[in-house]
Write a protein that holds these residues in place. Sequence first.
Motif, PDB file in Angstrom:
ATOM      1  N   THR A 152       0.822  -1.214   0.000  1.00  0.00           N
ATOM      2  CA  THR A 152       0.000   0.000   0.000  1.00  0.00           C
ATOM      3  C   THR A 152       0.854   1.262   0.000  1.00  0.00           C
ATOM      4  N   SER A 153       2.069   1.177   0.528  1.00  0.00           N
ATOM      5  CA  SER A 153       2.947   2.344   0.557  1.00  0.00           C
ATOM      6  C   SER A 153       4.223   2.140  -0.272  1.00  0.00           C
ATOM      7  N   ALA A 154       4.292   1.059  -1.039  1.00  0.00           N
ATOM      8  CA  ALA A 154       5.503   0.757  -1.806  1.00  0.00           C
ATOM      9  C   ALA A 154       5.406   1.291  -3.236  1.00  0.00           C
ATOM     10  N   GLN A 155       6.571   1.621  -3.808  1.00  0.00           N
ATOM     11  CA  GLN A 155       6.633   2.021  -5.209  1.00  0.00           C
ATOM     12  C   GLN A 155       6.865   0.810  -6.104  1.00  0.00           C
ATOM     13  N   LEU A 156       7.499  -0.219  -5.540  1.00  0.00           N
ATOM     14  CA  LEU A 156       7.786  -1.442  -6.286  1.00  0.00           C
ATOM     15  C   LEU A 156       8.024  -2.574  -5.297  1.00  0.00           C
TER      16      LEU A 156
ATOM     17  N   PRO B 107       3.327  -2.078  -8.304  1.00  0.00           N
ATOM     18  CA  PRO B 107       3.896  -2.903  -9.369  1.00  0.00           C
ATOM     19  C   PRO B 107       4.817  -3.961  -8.769  1.00  0.00           C
ATOM     20  N   ILE B 108       4.920  -5.110  -9.436  1.00  0.00           N
ATOM     21  CA  ILE B 108       5.735  -6.208  -8.927  1.00  0.00           C
ATOM     22  C   ILE B 108       6.762  -6.622  -9.964  1.00  0.00           C
ATOM     23  N   ALA B 109       8.013  -6.774  -9.509  1.00  0.00           N
ATOM     24  CA  ALA B 109       9.066  -7.339 -10.345  1.00  0.00           C
ATOM     25  C   ALA B 109       9.299  -8.763  -9.859  1.00  0.00           C
ATOM     26  N   LEU B 110       9.016  -9.729 -10.692  1.00  0.00           N
ATOM     27  CA  LEU B 110       9.192 -11.141 -10.353  1.00  0.00           C
ATOM     28  C   LEU B 110      10.528 -11.582 -10.931  1.00  0.00           C
TER      29      LEU B 110
END
Length: 58
Positions: free
Chosen positions: A19-23, A51-54
């Motif tokens: 909720t408070s993250a940029q990535l 957004p998620i980096a997998l």
Amino acid sequence: MIEHVEAGPASEILVTQTTSAQLLVVGRRSTPVNRYVGHVAHATLHVADAPIALVPTR
């Protein structure tokens, strides 16, 4: 980058933190036999607010 440690179910904690993250960067184990994501990565991909980096391991 902010380091954060918390006890509990990994997927729930990660989703709460988005909720408070940029990535959100989530690791993924990759083998020749298993090319699917695990339950933690799967849960975060579907409900995270950021957004998620997998990132697969080698």
